[in-house]
Write an enzyme that holds these catalytic residues in place. Structure first.
Site, PDB file in Angstrom:
ATOM      1  N   TYR A 130       0.812  -1.213   0.000  1.00 53.70           N
ATOM      2  CA  TYR A 130       0.000   0.000   0.000  1.00 53.70           C
ATOM      3  C   TYR A 130       0.848   1.266   0.000  1.00 53.70           C
ATOM      4  O   TYR A 130       0.303   2.362   0.019  1.00 53.70           O
ATOM      5  CB  TYR A 130      -0.943   0.012   1.208  1.00 53.70           C
ATOM      6  N   LYS A 177       3.651 -13.917   5.905  1.00 50.23           N
ATOM      7  CA  LYS A 177       4.018 -14.849   4.842  1.00 50.23           C
ATOM      8  C   LYS A 177       5.553 -14.907   4.807  1.00 50.23           C
ATOM      9  O   LYS A 177       6.181 -14.792   3.743  1.00 50.23           O
ATOM     10  CB  LYS A 177       3.429 -14.335   3.507  1.00 50.23           C
ATOM     11  N   ASP A 210      -1.844 -17.839   5.591  1.00 52.47           N
ATOM     12  CA  ASP A 210      -2.859 -18.723   4.993  1.00 52.47           C
ATOM     13  C   ASP A 210      -3.447 -19.653   6.047  1.00 52.47           C
ATOM     14  O   ASP A 210      -4.641 -19.955   6.036  1.00 52.47           O
ATOM     15  CB  ASP A 210      -2.325 -19.510   3.780  1.00 52.47           C
ATOM     16  N   ASP A 234      -5.772  -6.404   5.587  1.00 50.98           N
ATOM     17  CA  ASP A 234      -6.927  -5.954   4.812  1.00 50.98           C
ATOM     18  C   ASP A 234      -7.845  -7.142   4.543  1.00 50.98           C
ATOM     19  O   ASP A 234      -9.064  -7.085   4.745  1.00 50.98           O
ATOM     20  CB  ASP A 234      -6.416  -5.350   3.490  1.00 50.98           C
TER      21      ASP A 234
END
Ligand code: NAD
Length: 492
Positions: A130, A177, A210, A234
């Site tokens: 972002y 991640k 995940d 988000d």
């Protein structure tokens, strides 16, 4: 209630924004909180007038004065060039922490009702993808830079642990991640592990994002606070909204060192605009977060109780809730009707929900300034050297043709280590494939791992550009404190 008057900037926003903002403001006024509202503009109309920021200077000045904003959703017009005014506001005022609670509500049945879902997602709000640094590298290949800093990570992670302390929560889960993006998400994970040692009474765990998505769907009640990077946050915070009844019930606060902005998670829902049917609960819950932030904890508790009583009794359910419960939409309450009912319920207490306020879960800071305002040092590596350079070239060629040519251009101080396409090594050939997108990365390194002075790179670039005018950009290969500041290609 404090007898101090507060100045707050109110931005009605677009679509259903004016309706939900009016609802929240009416309830705050009815609860007797002394607020001087500074009404200000941002969003679609501002873009249409040609202001490409979407946030006019009068609005910025008001926020500088009040430092607290209650805002409706702002539309991001679909077109080329305009940035989201929401993101602009967050970035202009450095609201680094996006806090999104998801709590089971009475009278709002979900698949998880009765499991006691009560979690908070603390999302880093300024960095990551972002940061908005995007470039087309060729007419067909776009690139966004994922920027994660130690300072930005430290601020949000401390914020999460301080929030846990303040709310009497027991666990903070970092969701990253880091297994794939070792230098960005990995930096966030390492910072989390360092900061966690300063909060020994709070359980700290790290999960891959995940898996967090999977666990949120399976057993959301296991989570307390989840702290994460911007894009991860988000996505999973919308997921979390879905667990407790949907966007109509999802509040958020954007906290910075100076300015804080409170808004619903939902957008401008244009198809419902002007019909007096939208559910204002999300913005009302956001305004409760705002009241706690400005030291109006008693008023926040009274309004929260009134909202819970209203939901519990179910007499003023808006259309979205009636649909979820399979009722008759024609009987649904209007936005105004719901608001009137909440106002009528001020002073009452819910019977089915244990009180959140009180000693067990102390509400927000008693002073307008968040007490978790930190200014961590910018990390300075002790030793550093630059051992090579990646040169990106746009060219209609093949790896087997480009490789030997680059080897010949490398010069005496550098050697071509490899050529990759979309992150996969294609020269020397490994037998692995990567579709040809006409963008190649040529990695030149010092054969002795020595520090390479800039004039060597500049001379190399001069030779490369002479033969390949389609070179698009370069990245230096740094080693900080003996650790490579770059990743290998797949197959390397
Ligand atoms: P949206 O959240 O506006 O609406 C999606 C759907 O969710 C609606 O059609 C409606 O069915 C439901 N919904 C949303 N809020 C509700 C509420 N309070 N009560 C009942 N139902 C509700 O998402 P979108 O349609 O993708 O976005 C519309 C615009 O809003 C876009 O321009 C987008 O950029 C903008 N947006 C702004 C913000 C913000 O200001 N923070 C956030 C998200 C989207």
């Amino acid at each position: 209630m404090s007898d101090r008057s507060h100045r707050i900037t109110a931005i009605p926003g677009d679509g259903v924004g004016p309706e939900v903002t009016r609802s929240a403001v009416r309830i705050i006024d009815a609860a007797g909180v002394a607020v001087e509202w500074e009404w200000a503009e941002a969003g679609a109309e501002v873009f249409k007038r040609g202001d490409t920021s979407g946030v006019p200077s009068e609005t910025r000045e008001s926020i500088e004065r009040t430092r607290v904003v209650l805002k409706g959703p702002l539309e991001t017009p679909v077109g080329f060039g305009e940035k989201s005014a929401n993101v602009t506001l967050r970035k202009l005022f450095e609201t680094f922490a996006n806090v999104r609670p998801a709590r089971e509500l009475p009278g709002v049945p979900t698949r998880y009702s009765g499991e006691g879902v009560d979690l908070v997602i603390v999302r880093e709000n300024l960095e990551d993808l972002y940061a908005g640094i995007e470039h087309m590298q060729t007419p067909d290949v776009g690139q966004t830079l994922k920027v994660i800093s130690r300072k930005g990570s430290e601020k949000i992670i401390r914020y999460a642990f301080e929030l846990a302390r303040q709310e009497g929560r027991r666990k903070v889960t970092a969701a990253t991640k880091a297994n794939i993006m070792k230098l960005t998400e990995g930096l966030f994970k390492r910072t989390f592990e360092e900061i966690a040692t300063e909060y020994p009474e709070i359980e700290a765990e790290h999960l891959i994002i995940d898996n967090v998505a999977h666990q949120l769907a399976k057993n959301p009640a296991q989570f307390d606070i989840i702290v994460t990077t911007n894009l991860n946050g988000d996505i999973i915070s919308d997921l979390a909204s879905g667990l407790v009844g949907g966007l109509g019930f999802a509040p958020s606060g954007n906290y910075g060192d100076r300015v804080s902005i409170f808004e619903a998670v939902h957008g401008s829902a244009p198809k419902h605009a002007g019909k007096d049917v939208i559910n204002p609960t999300a913005l009302i819950l956001s305004s409760i977060m705002m009241l706690r932030h400005i030291g109006e904890a008693d008023a926040a508790d009274r309004i929260e109780d009134a909202v819970l009583v209203t939901l519990e009794e179910g007499k003023a359910a808006t259309q979205d809730l009636v649909r979820q419960t399979g009722g008759d939409v024609a009987q649904a309450a209007s936005t105004t009707g719901f608001t009137d009912t909440v106002i009528g319920n001020l002073g009452r207490h819910p019977t089915t929900v244990p009180a959140r306020h009180g000693t067990e879960r102390p509400s927000g800071p008693a002073t307008p300034r968040p007490r978790w305002s930190y200014a961590p040092e910018v990390y300075a590596a002790i030793s550093r050297k630059t051992i090579g350079i990646d040169v990106f070239i746009e060219e209609d060629t093949t790896a087997d043709a480009l490789g030997p040519e680059m080897e010949a251009l490398a010069g005496a101080d550098l050697t071509l280590q490899m050529v990759s396409s979309r992150g996969t090594m294609v020269y020397p050939s490994t037998g692995l494939g990567s579709d040809d997108v006409r963008l190649w990365r040529c990695r030149f390194v010092s054969p002795t791992d020595a520090n390479v002075p800039d004039h060597v790179f500049i001379a190399l670039l001069d030779r490369v550009a002479g033969r390949h005018p389609g070179w698009t950009h370069v990245e230096k290969l740094h080693v900080f404190d003996g650790e490579p500041g770059f990743t290998k290609a797949q197959g390397q």
